[in-house]
Design an enzyme around this catalytic site. Structure first.
Site, PDB file in Angstrom:
ATOM      1  N   LYS A  89       0.863  -1.185   0.000  1.00  0.00           N
ATOM      2  CA  LYS A  89       0.000   0.000   0.000  1.00  0.00           C
ATOM      3  C   LYS A  89       0.899   1.234   0.000  1.00  0.00           C
ATOM      4  CE  LYS A  89      -1.703   2.705   3.031  1.00  0.00           C
ATOM      5  NZ  LYS A  89      -1.418   3.957   2.269  1.00  0.00           N
ATOM      6  N   GLU A  96      10.874   1.713   9.440  1.00  0.00           N
ATOM      7  CA  GLU A  96      11.804   2.803   9.127  1.00  0.00           C
ATOM      8  C   GLU A  96      11.040   4.084   9.418  1.00  0.00           C
ATOM      9  OE1 GLU A  96      13.289   5.728   7.799  1.00  0.00           O
ATOM     10  OE2 GLU A  96      12.963   5.045   5.745  1.00  0.00           O
ATOM     11  N   CYS A 117      13.754  11.517   5.441  1.00  0.00           N
ATOM     12  CA  CYS A 117      13.923  11.102   6.842  1.00  0.00           C
ATOM     13  C   CYS A 117      15.361  11.265   7.323  1.00  0.00           C
ATOM     14  CB  CYS A 117      13.444   9.668   7.034  1.00  0.00           C
ATOM     15  SG  CYS A 117      14.215   8.520   5.888  1.00  0.00           S
ATOM     16  N   GLU A 177      10.283  16.127  14.358  1.00  0.00           N
ATOM     17  CA  GLU A 177      10.850  16.115  13.008  1.00  0.00           C
ATOM     18  C   GLU A 177      10.189  17.197  12.157  1.00  0.00           C
ATOM     19  OE1 GLU A 177      10.042  12.502  10.847  1.00  0.00           O
ATOM     20  OE2 GLU A 177      11.888  12.704   9.702  1.00  0.00           O
TER      21      GLU A 177
HETATM   22  P1  NAD Z   1       1.395  10.594   8.755  1.00  0.00           P
HETATM   23  O1  NAD Z   1       2.115  10.241   9.987  1.00  0.00           O
HETATM   24  O2  NAD Z   1      -0.080  10.739   8.785  1.00  0.00           O
HETATM   25  O3  NAD Z   1       1.701   9.536   7.591  1.00  0.00           O
HETATM   26  C1  NAD Z   1       2.990   9.022   7.356  1.00  0.00           C
HETATM   27  C2  NAD Z   1       2.813   7.856   6.370  1.00  0.00           C
HETATM   28  O4  NAD Z   1       2.079   6.813   7.015  1.00  0.00           O
HETATM   29  C3  NAD Z   1       1.999   8.208   5.133  1.00  0.00           C
HETATM   30  O5  NAD Z   1       2.573   7.555   4.018  1.00  0.00           O
HETATM   31  C4  NAD Z   1       0.590   7.655   5.410  1.00  0.00           C
HETATM   32  O6  NAD Z   1      -0.077   7.226   4.232  1.00  0.00           O
HETATM   33  C5  NAD Z   1       0.891   6.474   6.297  1.00  0.00           C
HETATM   34  N1  NAD Z   1      -0.154   6.204   7.262  1.00  0.00           N
HETATM   35  C6  NAD Z   1      -0.758   7.082   8.086  1.00  0.00           C
HETATM   36  N2  NAD Z   1      -1.654   6.457   8.873  1.00  0.00           N
HETATM   37  C7  NAD Z   1      -1.619   5.157   8.532  1.00  0.00           C
HETATM   38  C8  NAD Z   1      -2.304   3.992   8.984  1.00  0.00           C
HETATM   39  N3  NAD Z   1      -3.199   4.044   9.978  1.00  0.00           N
HETATM   40  N4  NAD Z   1      -2.028   2.814   8.400  1.00  0.00           N
HETATM   41  C9  NAD Z   1      -1.119   2.736   7.407  1.00  0.00           C
HETATM   42  N5  NAD Z   1      -0.432   3.794   6.944  1.00  0.00           N
HETATM   43  C10 NAD Z   1      -0.668   4.987   7.505  1.00  0.00           C
HETATM   44  O7  NAD Z   1       2.008  11.932   8.279  1.00  0.00           O
HETATM   45  P2  NAD Z   1       2.192  12.662   6.906  1.00  0.00           P
HETATM   46  O8  NAD Z   1       1.586  14.006   7.045  1.00  0.00           O
HETATM   47  O9  NAD Z   1       1.854  11.870   5.689  1.00  0.00           O
HETATM   48  O10 NAD Z   1       3.763  12.805   6.980  1.00  0.00           O
HETATM   49  C11 NAD Z   1       4.290  13.591   8.010  1.00  0.00           C
HETATM   50  C12 NAD Z   1       5.254  12.887   8.862  1.00  0.00           C
HETATM   51  O11 NAD Z   1       5.484  11.543   8.465  1.00  0.00           O
HETATM   52  C13 NAD Z   1       6.591  13.569   8.715  1.00  0.00           C
HETATM   53  O12 NAD Z   1       6.699  14.561   9.678  1.00  0.00           O
HETATM   54  C14 NAD Z   1       7.563  12.481   8.930  1.00  0.00           C
HETATM   55  O13 NAD Z   1       7.849  12.381  10.301  1.00  0.00           O
HETATM   56  C15 NAD Z   1       6.855  11.224   8.568  1.00  0.00           C
HETATM   57  N6  NAD Z   1       7.311  10.634   7.314  1.00  0.00           N
HETATM   58  C16 NAD Z   1       8.432   9.900   7.359  1.00  0.00           C
HETATM   59  C17 NAD Z   1       8.903   9.328   6.213  1.00  0.00           C
HETATM   60  C18 NAD Z   1      10.154   8.515   6.229  1.00  0.00           C
HETATM   61  O14 NAD Z   1      10.771   8.367   5.195  1.00  0.00           O
HETATM   62  N7  NAD Z   1      10.522   7.927   7.368  1.00  0.00           N
HETATM   63  C19 NAD Z   1       8.236   9.523   5.012  1.00  0.00           C
HETATM   64  C20 NAD Z   1       7.059  10.284   4.996  1.00  0.00           C
HETATM   65  C21 NAD Z   1       6.604  10.828   6.171  1.00  0.00           C
END
Ligand code: NAD
Length: 480
Positions: free
Chosen positions: A179, A254, A288, A385
Site C-alpha cells: 500500500k 523505518e 527522513c 521532526e
Molecule cells: P502521517 O504520519 O499521517 O503519515 C505518514 C505515512 O504513514 C503516510 O505515508 C501515510 O499514508 C501512512 N499512514 C498514516 N496512517 C496510517 C495507517 N493508519 N495505516 C497505514 N499507513 C498509515 O504523516 P504525513 O503528514 O503523511 O507525513 C508527516 C510525517 O510523516 C513527517 O513529519 C515524517 O515524520 C513522517 N514521514 C516519514 C517518512 C520517512 O521516510 N521515514 C516519510 C514520509 C513521512
C-alpha cells in the site's frame, strides 16, 4: 513558474493478477503540489478487495517460495532495465504528483533500478550453513522466506520506497501486498508495472490503495500476513507495530529522524557548506535522513552559518518540472502548515530567523529554504521532526558537549559529522547513536548497505544483504 502538465497513467489497483479500475469504488483526488490542481482520481480498495488480495497473497506465496534464485534474479534484473528504459516517463510522473525536481526524480528511478539489480544478485546468495560435529552428527541451517508481507510506503520517495518494499520480499521468495501513499500513487503503479512486464508471476506483488487506517487494520489482523514493513512517522509506526503484535508478525520499521550534523573547527568549511545545503534542500527537506540540527564548533560557527545561509537564500525554488529549479514545493498542504507552526513556536522561544521562514508563491505548497539560529532545546522544532527545508543552528565548544546534544533525542536514524581529523572521525562514528552516519558526506544510502534506524527511528534494515535477510526466517535441521 512554467508548469509541464503530465497526464498521469491510469490509476488502478492490482489484485490477484488483475489491474482494477474504480468501478463503484470510492476514489480520492491526486493533486499536483506545484499548482494545487487535481491531476487524477485514485480508486480505493474496499474490504472485499483486501480479502481477495489476502487470499491471493497466501496462494501466490506457495508458488513464489519455490521459484529458483535464477528466476527471481531474472525478473528483478529485467524490471531494473525497464525502469531505466522508462526513466523519463516515470520521473515526470513522480515530479507531477510529489513535487520534487525532475533531476531528483531521475536519480530516484536509477537508484530503484540499482536496488533491483543488487537484490537480483542477492537472491543467488541465500545460502544456508552446515554444522559438522566431531561426533559425526550434522545440522544444517536453512533460510526460508518469512511469508506474505504487508508493506506500507510513504509519499516522499514515490518510486524508491515502493521499490524497497517490493524488491527484498521478491528476492527472498515472499509474496507482498503493497500500500503506497495515496498522495503519489502513479509512480508506484509504474514500479509494479515494470515487475509484471519483466515476468513476475501474477499476484506475487499486489498493489492496493485505500483509507490507510482501514487497509492496515484489515491486512495486519490477518494471519495470512507474516511480516509488516512500514516507512513513515514514528507515531504511525508504533500504532502499526501494535496491530502486528496481535498475530506476532515480524516487523521492519523505518520511522522518523531528526539528523544531527556536527561540524568541527578543522572541517573543510566550503565543502561542508556545499554538501550540506544540497542535502538540506533535497525533496524540500522531506527526507527522513535530512540534516536538521546543525551543531557547529565555536571557531567556525559564524563563518559556516553565513556561507550556509547565503546559499540557502539563493536556492531557485519553483515547479520541479521547470529547467533550473533546485527545490520544488512541499508534497502536500499539511507540510507548510506544520512547518509554519514549528517556526512560529521557535521564534516565540527566542530563536532568530536568519533567512526564509515563510511560504512562497500564490499557488502550490512552496516554502522558502529557512535557517534558524539560537534555538533553545525547549522549542518544538528541536524535538519534533520538521520534515521540511529548515536548518536549525546551535554552537558547541567540546566534542563531549556535541555528542550529548546529538544523542539527546529518541530519534536515531542518520547523523553527519564534518572533520579532517581521522581519529575524531572514528570517535564520533562510535559515539553517535544512529543507524547510519556520514563523515564528510551526506551520501549514506546505497543498494549494498543497510538503511535503518535505532531507538524510536525503528528497527530492521532495508537495502543491502540485511534487507533481504529481514524477509527470511531460519530453520535448523538436525540429523543424527
Ligand atoms: P502521517 O504520519 O499521517 O503519515 C505518514 C505515512 O504513514 C503516510 O505515508 C501515510 O499514508 C501512512 N499512514 C498514516 N496512517 C496510517 C495507517 N493508519 N495505516 C497505514 N499507513 C498509515 O504523516 P504525513 O503528514 O503523511 O507525513 C508527516 C510525517 O510523516 C513527517 O513529519 C515524517 O515524520 C513522517 N514521514 C516519514 C517518512 C520517512 O521516510 N521515514 C516519510 C514520509 C513521512
Amino acid at each position: 513558474m512554467p508548469t509541464a502538465t503530465v497526464a498521469l497513467p491510469d490509476l488502478r489497483l492490482y489484485i490477484d493478477g488483475e489491474w482494477i479500475g474504480a468501478g463503484q469504488r470510492r476514489t480520492r483526488s491526486v493533486v499536483n503540489p506545484a499548482t494545487g490542481e487535481v491531476i487524477g482520481a485514485l480508486p480505493l480498495a474496499d474490504a472485499a478487495d483486501l480479502d481477495r488480495a489476502l487470499e491471493a497473497a497466501g496462494r501466490t506465496f506457495q508458488v513464489w517460495r519455490r521459484s529458483s534464485a535464477a528466476e527471481r534474479g531474472a525478473v528483478l534484473r529485467r524490471a531494473a532495465q525497464l525502469l531505466r528504459d522508462r526513466v523519463e516517463q516515470i520521473a515526470a510522473v513522480a515530479t507531477c504528483e510529489e513535487g520534487k525536481t525532475l533531476a531528483e526524480a531521475r536519480v530516484e528511478v536509477q537508484a530503484a533500478a540499482g536496488l533491483f539489480e543488487f537484490y537480483a544478485a542477492e537472491a543467488a546468495r541465500l545460502y544456508g550453513r552446515v554444522l559438522v560435529r566431531p561426533t559425526g552428527s550434522r545440522s544444517i541451517v536453512i533460510h526460508e522466506p518469512v511469508g506474505p508481507v504487508a508493506a506500507f510506503a510513504p509519499w516522499n520517495f514515490p518510486i524508491g520506497n515502493p521499490a524497497r518494499k517490493l524488491g527484498a520480499p521478491i528476492a527472498a521468495g515472499c509474496s507482498v501486498i503493497l500500500k503506497p501513499a495515496e498522495e503519489a500513487p502513479a509512480s508506484a503503479v509504474a514500479v509494479v508495472q515494470a515487475l509484471y512486464d519483466a515476468g513476475l508471476p501474477p499476484g506475487v506483488a499486489q498493489l492496493v490503495f485505500g483509507v490507510p487506517d482501514e487497509v492496515s487494520r484489515q491486512l495486519l489482523a490477518s494471519p495470512v500476513v507474516r511480516k509488516l514493513s512500514f516507512t513513515g512517522s514514528t507515531v504511525v509506526g508504533k500504532h502499526l507495530a501494535k496491530l502486528a503484535c496481535e498475530t506476532l508478525k515480524r516487523t521492519t520499521l523505518e520511522l522518523g529522524g531528526h539528523a544531527p550534523v556536527l561540524v568541527f573547527d578543522d572541517a573543510d568549511i566550503d565543502r561542508a557548506v556545499q554538501v550540506l545545503t544540497t542535502a538540506k534542500i533535497r525533496n524540500a527537506g522531506q527526507v527522513c535522513v535530512s540534516p536538521t540540527r546543525f551543531y557547529i564548533q565555536a571557531g567556525v560557527h559564524d563563518r559556516f552559518l553565513e556561507a550556509f545561509a547565503a546559499r540557502m537564500s539563493a536556492v531557485r525554488v519553483g515547479d520541479g518540472s521547470a529547467l533550473g529549479v533546485e527545490m520544488g514545493p512541499m508534497a502536500n498542504p499539511r507540510r507548510p502548515t506544520a512547518l509554519d507552526a514549528l517556526i512560529r513556536d521557535a521564534l516565540d522561544h527566542g530563536a532568530r530567523l536568519v533567512c526564509g521562514g515563510k511560504r512562497m508563491g500564490e499557488r502550490g505548497y512552496f516554502f522558502a529554504p529557512t535557517v534558524l539560529k539560537d534555538v533553545p532545546a525547549s522549542a518544538r522544532i528541536m524535538n519534533e521532526e520538521p520534515f521540511g527545508p529548515v536548518a536549525i543552528f546551535s554552537r558547541f565548544k567540546t566534542f563531549e558537549e556535541a555528542v550529548v546534544q546529538a544523542n539527546r533525542l529518541p530519534y536515531a536514524l542518520a547523523a553527519f559529522a564534518f572533520t579532517e581529523n581521522g581519529r575524531r572521525a572514528n570517535l564520533v562514528a562510535d559515539a553517535i547513536e544512529c543507524g547510519m552516519i556520514g563523515i564528510n558526506t551526506t551520501a549514506i544510502a546505497g543498494a549494498d548497505s543497510p538503511f535503518q534506524g535505532v531507538k524510536h527511528s525503528g528497527h530492521g534494515a532495508e537495502d543491502g544483504p540485511e534487507g533481504v535477510a529481514a524477509c527470511l526466517v531460519s530453520k535448523a535441521v538436525h540429523q543424527a
